[in-house]
Design a protein around this motif. Sequence first.
Motif, PDB file in Angstrom:
ATOM      1  N   ALA A   1      62.357  51.533 -69.164  1.00  0.00           N
ATOM      2  CA  ALA A   1      61.886  51.125 -70.489  1.00  0.00           C
ATOM      3  C   ALA A   1      61.075  49.845 -70.399  1.00  0.00           C
ATOM      4  O   ALA A   1      60.038  49.691 -71.055  1.00  0.00           O
ATOM      5  CB  ALA A   1      63.068  50.936 -71.438  1.00  0.00           C
ATOM      6  N   GLY A   2      61.523  48.922 -69.569  1.00  0.00           N
ATOM      7  CA  GLY A   2      60.816  47.661 -69.436  1.00  0.00           C
ATOM      8  C   GLY A   2      59.471  47.806 -68.765  1.00  0.00           C
ATOM      9  O   GLY A   2      58.555  47.015 -69.006  1.00  0.00           O
ATOM     10  N   ALA A   3      59.334  48.839 -67.906  1.00  0.00           N
ATOM     11  CA  ALA A   3      58.090  49.020 -67.168  1.00  0.00           C
ATOM     12  C   ALA A   3      57.136  50.006 -67.828  1.00  0.00           C
ATOM     13  O   ALA A   3      56.050  50.255 -67.300  1.00  0.00           O
ATOM     14  CB  ALA A   3      58.416  49.502 -65.751  1.00  0.00           C
ATOM     15  N   ALA A   4      57.545  50.594 -68.949  1.00  0.00           N
ATOM     16  CA  ALA A   4      56.692  51.588 -69.608  1.00  0.00           C
ATOM     17  C   ALA A   4      55.354  50.963 -69.982  1.00  0.00           C
ATOM     18  O   ALA A   4      55.294  49.985 -70.710  1.00  0.00           O
ATOM     19  CB  ALA A   4      57.394  52.146 -70.843  1.00  0.00           C
ATOM     20  N   GLU A   5      54.281  51.551 -69.481  1.00  0.00           N
ATOM     21  CA  GLU A   5      52.948  50.975 -69.661  1.00  0.00           C
ATOM     22  C   GLU A   5      52.302  51.500 -70.934  1.00  0.00           C
ATOM     23  O   GLU A   5      51.446  52.384 -70.907  1.00  0.00           O
ATOM     24  CB  GLU A   5      52.071  51.312 -68.449  1.00  0.00           C
ATOM     25  N   ILE A   6      52.702  50.945 -72.079  1.00  0.00           N
ATOM     26  CA  ILE A   6      52.143  51.367 -73.352  1.00  0.00           C
ATOM     27  C   ILE A   6      51.310  50.237 -73.924  1.00  0.00           C
ATOM     28  O   ILE A   6      51.769  49.112 -74.069  1.00  0.00           O
ATOM     29  CB  ILE A   6      53.255  51.744 -74.356  1.00  0.00           C
ATOM     30  N   THR A  23      57.032  57.662 -60.045  1.00  0.00           N
ATOM     31  CA  THR A  23      55.780  58.378 -59.837  1.00  0.00           C
ATOM     32  C   THR A  23      55.214  58.831 -61.175  1.00  0.00           C
ATOM     33  O   THR A  23      55.942  59.023 -62.142  1.00  0.00           O
ATOM     34  CB  THR A  23      55.996  59.605 -58.936  1.00  0.00           C
ATOM     35  N   HIS A  24      53.906  59.013 -61.223  1.00  0.00           N
ATOM     36  CA  HIS A  24      53.268  59.468 -62.450  1.00  0.00           C
ATOM     37  C   HIS A  24      53.677  60.909 -62.735  1.00  0.00           C
ATOM     38  O   HIS A  24      53.773  61.738 -61.830  1.00  0.00           O
ATOM     39  CB  HIS A  24      51.744  59.378 -62.317  1.00  0.00           C
ATOM     40  N   LEU A  25      53.881  61.218 -63.991  1.00  0.00           N
ATOM     41  CA  LEU A  25      54.267  62.561 -64.391  1.00  0.00           C
ATOM     42  C   LEU A  25      53.020  63.403 -64.639  1.00  0.00           C
ATOM     43  O   LEU A  25      52.170  63.031 -65.443  1.00  0.00           O
ATOM     44  CB  LEU A  25      55.129  62.523 -65.659  1.00  0.00           C
ATOM     45  N   ASP A  26      52.922  64.517 -63.940  1.00  0.00           N
ATOM     46  CA  ASP A  26      51.848  65.496 -64.147  1.00  0.00           C
ATOM     47  C   ASP A  26      52.485  66.653 -64.907  1.00  0.00           C
ATOM     48  O   ASP A  26      53.133  67.516 -64.326  1.00  0.00           O
ATOM     49  CB  ASP A  26      51.274  65.952 -62.806  1.00  0.00           C
ATOM     50  N   GLU A  75      54.366  66.669 -78.298  1.00  0.00           N
ATOM     51  CA  GLU A  75      54.453  65.246 -78.625  1.00  0.00           C
ATOM     52  C   GLU A  75      55.291  64.496 -77.592  1.00  0.00           C
ATOM     53  O   GLU A  75      54.928  63.405 -77.143  1.00  0.00           O
ATOM     54  CB  GLU A  75      55.057  65.050 -80.016  1.00  0.00           C
ATOM     55  N   VAL A  76      56.407  65.087 -77.202  1.00  0.00           N
ATOM     56  CA  VAL A  76      57.257  64.454 -76.194  1.00  0.00           C
ATOM     57  C   VAL A  76      56.522  64.380 -74.865  1.00  0.00           C
ATOM     58  O   VAL A  76      56.567  63.350 -74.167  1.00  0.00           O
ATOM     59  CB  VAL A  76      58.581  65.227 -76.047  1.00  0.00           C
ATOM     60  N   ALA A  77      55.818  65.455 -74.489  1.00  0.00           N
ATOM     61  CA  ALA A  77      55.066  65.466 -73.239  1.00  0.00           C
ATOM     62  C   ALA A  77      54.015  64.364 -73.218  1.00  0.00           C
ATOM     63  O   ALA A  77      53.848  63.653 -72.215  1.00  0.00           O
ATOM     64  CB  ALA A  77      54.410  66.831 -73.043  1.00  0.00           C
ATOM     65  N   LEU A  78      53.302  64.194 -74.316  1.00  0.00           N
ATOM     66  CA  LEU A  78      52.258  63.171 -74.398  1.00  0.00           C
ATOM     67  C   LEU A  78      52.851  61.771 -74.353  1.00  0.00           C
ATOM     68  O   LEU A  78      52.280  60.864 -73.743  1.00  0.00           O
ATOM     69  CB  LEU A  78      51.435  63.377 -75.670  1.00  0.00           C
ATOM     70  N   THR A  79      53.999  61.576 -74.988  1.00  0.00           N
ATOM     71  CA  THR A  79      54.661  60.272 -74.953  1.00  0.00           C
ATOM     72  C   THR A  79      55.073  59.917 -73.528  1.00  0.00           C
ATOM     73  O   THR A  79      54.871  58.789 -73.065  1.00  0.00           O
ATOM     74  CB  THR A  79      55.894  60.276 -75.867  1.00  0.00           C
ATOM     75  N   LEU A  80      55.644  60.882 -72.816  1.00  0.00           N
ATOM     76  CA  LEU A  80      56.066  60.646 -71.433  1.00  0.00           C
ATOM     77  C   LEU A  80      54.868  60.386 -70.533  1.00  0.00           C
ATOM     78  O   LEU A  80      54.911  59.523 -69.640  1.00  0.00           O
ATOM     79  CB  LEU A  80      56.868  61.844 -70.923  1.00  0.00           C
ATOM     80  N   ALA A  81      53.798  61.137 -70.743  1.00  0.00           N
ATOM     81  CA  ALA A  81      52.603  60.960 -69.913  1.00  0.00           C
ATOM     82  C   ALA A  81      51.992  59.586 -70.123  1.00  0.00           C
ATOM     83  O   ALA A  81      51.608  58.903 -69.167  1.00  0.00           O
ATOM     84  CB  ALA A  81      51.577  62.046 -70.237  1.00  0.00           C
ATOM     85  N   ARG A  82      51.895  59.160 -71.362  1.00  0.00           N
ATOM     86  CA  ARG A  82      51.317  57.854 -71.637  1.00  0.00           C
ATOM     87  C   ARG A  82      52.181  56.732 -71.061  1.00  0.00           C
ATOM     88  O   ARG A  82      51.682  55.766 -70.484  1.00  0.00           O
ATOM     89  CB  ARG A  82      51.138  57.655 -73.143  1.00  0.00           C
ATOM     90  N   ALA A  83      53.495  56.862 -71.209  1.00  0.00           N
ATOM     91  CA  ALA A  83      54.401  55.827 -70.724  1.00  0.00           C
ATOM     92  C   ALA A  83      54.427  55.741 -69.208  1.00  0.00           C
ATOM     93  O   ALA A  83      54.688  54.677 -68.645  1.00  0.00           O
ATOM     94  CB  ALA A  83      55.804  56.076 -71.256  1.00  0.00           C
ATOM     95  N   SER A  84      54.165  56.854 -68.511  1.00  0.00           N
ATOM     96  CA  SER A  84      54.199  56.867 -67.049  1.00  0.00           C
ATOM     97  C   SER A  84      52.802  56.837 -66.439  1.00  0.00           C
ATOM     98  O   SER A  84      52.659  56.997 -65.223  1.00  0.00           O
ATOM     99  CB  SER A  84      54.933  58.117 -66.554  1.00  0.00           C
ATOM    100  N   LEU A  85      51.779  56.655 -67.294  1.00  0.00           N
ATOM    101  CA  LEU A  85      50.378  56.717 -66.849  1.00  0.00           C
ATOM    102  C   LEU A  85      50.104  58.053 -66.171  1.00  0.00           C
ATOM    103  O   LEU A  85      49.413  58.125 -65.161  1.00  0.00           O
ATOM    104  CB  LEU A  85      50.065  55.549 -65.911  1.00  0.00           C
ATOM    105  N   GLY A  86      50.685  59.094 -66.733  1.00  0.00           N
ATOM    106  CA  GLY A  86      50.548  60.429 -66.172  1.00  0.00           C
ATOM    107  C   GLY A  86      49.490  61.252 -66.871  1.00  0.00           C
ATOM    108  O   GLY A  86      48.579  60.732 -67.515  1.00  0.00           O
TER     109      GLY A  86
END
Length: 335
Positions: A106-111, A194-197, A213-224
Motif C-alpha cells: 500500500a505504501g509503495a502503490a504508485e498512484i 513485479t508489474h501486473l500484466d 474496474e478492479v483490473a485497472l486499479t491494480l494495473a495503475r497501482a503496480s504500473l502494469g
Amino acid sequence: MAVVTTMAMPQCCVGRSRACRSAPTRERIEREEFEAQGFVSNIERQLVAVDQSQNGQFASRLAGLLSGSRRIPSTVLELVYDIPSGDSSGRSMKDQSVDTIVEDTAGAAEIEGTHTGGAPPADITTMLRHEPTEEVIAEEARKGYDLLLIGVEPAVAARGEIHENVARVAQAFEGPLAIAVARGPHREEPAAATHLDILVPVTGTEYSRRGAEVALTLARASLGSVTALHVARKGRAFGRRGGTPAFRPNWGVGADQEAILRDAVRLGDRFGVPVRTTIRAHAHAEEAILRQLKIGEHNLIVMGVSPRPGATLFFGDAPATVLKQSHRSILLVAS
C-alpha cells in the motif's frame, strides 16, 4: 431598443454560461459523475481474509495495491489453521507476514496524487484469528465493509469448483467479494513487486465491468498493463479472427461487440491506464480465455463473475474451467 435588449439578455447569459464552461470544469463534472457510479470508487472499507499460504500472500499484495491506490482503510484478518505435523503444503519457503505485505504494498502503490500534499497513508489494521472462520468473518463484517478479499489455501477443488474453505469464508459476507489464486511466478514469489500484466474478459454485463474496474486499479497501482478480451460466438460478423494490440472499428465487428470494447477503452481512460483490446470468435469462452492467457503471456486474469443459485459457491462453467486449467494467477471479482 431598450425592450429588445432586455428580452435578449437572459438568452445571452445562458448561452455565455454554456460557452464559458471550461474543459477542466467539464472534465471535473464528468469525473465526479463517474466516481459516484463506479465500483472501486465506492469501496470505503476493505476486509481481507488471508492465511500464510502463497494464496494468502498474493492476496495480501493485491489488497495492498487496492488499499494504497485510493487510501482505502483495510482490516486484515490473518486466519490461522491447525496444520498437521510435517505438512507444509501451501506454505512458502519465503514466508512474509501478510500484514507487512499489505502495508508495504500500500505504501509503495504508485498512484499519481495519492501521496502528494501530505495525504495520510492508508489505514491498515491487522487481527490474528483462529477457526471457525465463518463466525470470525460474520462478526467482523457487521462493522460495515464494501469488499471482502479472500486468499486461503486450498482455494480450488479437484474439478475446478471453489473449495469449501473459501466457500465457508465467503458465505459469511453479504457484499461483493474477490477470491485470489496464486499461480505461475506468483507461487514462487507471491509478494513480489513485479508489474501486473492483466487479462480481463469483458462481456458487457455489470459484474464484468466491475471486474474491469478492479483490473485497472491494480494495473495503475503496480504500473502494469491491461488487455480487455471479448469473446464472440462463432457465426457472428467478423472481419478478422484473433487479437490486435489496439481497437480498430473497421473490422466488421458487430455493433454490440464494438460497444463493449469501446466501453473498456473509455473505462481505461478514466483510470489513466491504456487498454489493449482483443476479440476472438469461439464457441466456448473458457477456451478463448485460456488461449489468450498463453499467447499473451499475461501473469494475472481478473474475471468479473456472478454467483449462480445453488448450495455451493459456483460462478459458471467458464470460470470453473479457468480455475482448473490456468497456469496464471486468477482474481475472481464476484458481485
